[in-house]
Design a protein around this motif. Sequence first.
Motif, PDB file in Angstrom:
ATOM      1  N   SER A   5      91.193  61.879  52.819  1.00 16.18           N
ATOM      2  CA  SER A   5      91.408  63.229  53.354  1.00 16.18           C
ATOM      3  C   SER A   5      90.819  64.288  52.426  1.00 16.18           C
ATOM      4  N   TYR A   6      91.045  64.125  51.131  1.00 21.04           N
ATOM      5  CA  TYR A   6      90.528  65.093  50.160  1.00 21.04           C
ATOM      6  C   TYR A   6      89.004  65.111  50.164  1.00 21.04           C
ATOM      7  N   LEU A   7      88.395  63.943  50.115  1.00 23.07           N
ATOM      8  CA  LEU A   7      86.934  63.866  50.077  1.00 23.07           C
ATOM      9  C   LEU A   7      86.315  64.379  51.373  1.00 23.07           C
ATOM     10  N   ASN A   8      86.914  64.086  52.501  1.00 25.75           N
ATOM     11  CA  ASN A   8      86.374  64.602  53.761  1.00 25.75           C
ATOM     12  C   ASN A   8      86.454  66.127  53.809  1.00 25.75           C
ATOM     13  N   THR A   9      87.491  66.689  53.212  1.00 24.30           N
ATOM     14  CA  THR A   9      87.577  68.145  53.119  1.00 24.30           C
ATOM     15  C   THR A   9      86.475  68.685  52.214  1.00 24.30           C
ATOM     16  N   LEU A  10      86.258  68.038  51.086  1.00 15.96           N
ATOM     17  CA  LEU A  10      85.198  68.469  50.169  1.00 15.96           C
ATOM     18  C   LEU A  10      83.817  68.380  50.828  1.00 15.96           C
ATOM     19  N   LEU A  11      83.636  67.391  51.686  1.00 11.82           N
ATOM     20  CA  LEU A  11      82.344  67.249  52.367  1.00 11.82           C
ATOM     21  C   LEU A  11      82.059  68.420  53.297  1.00 11.82           C
ATOM     22  N   ARG A  12      83.094  69.089  53.751  1.00 14.29           N
ATOM     23  CA  ARG A  12      82.911  70.226  54.641  1.00 14.29           C
ATOM     24  C   ARG A  12      82.660  71.528  53.874  1.00 14.29           C
ATOM     25  N   VAL A  13      82.886  71.514  52.561  1.00 12.88           N
ATOM     26  CA  VAL A  13      82.731  72.736  51.757  1.00 12.88           C
ATOM     27  C   VAL A  13      81.263  73.134  51.648  1.00 12.88           C
TER      28      VAL A  13
END
Length: 284
Positions: A26-34
């Motif tokens: 979840s954290y990494l997928n959020t970072l990928l959207r940044v």
Amino acid sequence: MLHLTECPRDAMQGWSTFIPTADKISYLNTLLRVGFDTLDFGSFVSPKAIPQLADTAEVLAALDLSQSKTQLLAIVANLRGAEMAAQYPQIRFIGFPLSVSETFQQRNTNKSIAQALDDVARMQELCARTEQEQVVYLSMGFGNPYGDAWSPAVLGEFTQKLDALGVGIVALSDTIGASTPATIAPAFRELTAAYPHIRFGAHLHTTPTTWREKVQAAYEAGCRHFDGALGGYGGCPMAADELTGNMPTERLLDFAAEIGAAPELTREALAEALTWNQRIFAGH
């Protein structure tokens, strides 16, 4: 413009309690959207050495790259790890820590510098076959606690060898927070002038009060690529007993905004990533 590599892998790898795989995803997928240029997301190393990242392949399988411009980077400690990373075409960069300290190279990868350079050569050949790119981190790049020789000239000698092997990306890495503007500036100034075809990056560790002078010294000496970790969490668990933290990404963004070189990021996703960051690191 500043080019940023976000390093959750570096933040997580030494964390004392296991971070659930679902939380990492979840954290990494959020970072990928940044919208960071690169995401240092995991590593293919022995699970005995870094148990926190034993689930890297599982995490990778669940990452959503469909709406992201961010490229993935995985860290390896040897050729075997590189061969594992090379099986995943969604990984653009394979990172390898090459220490300018013989003592740390042995501690970090159980090999001598000469043996590690042999691995670099083989990994470079591997990346050429798989259309990936090797990133070599010159760790202990600004000094070490072992008394091993260090100077900008030593960094130059290592870079000369990497250049001969065709390595095109080199990150000067301050493993223990020993760097100062007086050591950062000449290193980047000399190397960027001598090797304009190599992309040099700064992987700096810092205390809360010294971040700006370090970033500014690197920037003014020609560096445009910086590694950071949201919240400044993490470091290298094998370097010393007490480490300063990673360069906080928030401070890099502050600096970039001040000089008019801010990258184009999705602020809503960044805010969500900061929430996840606190949930993971402040909550464990």
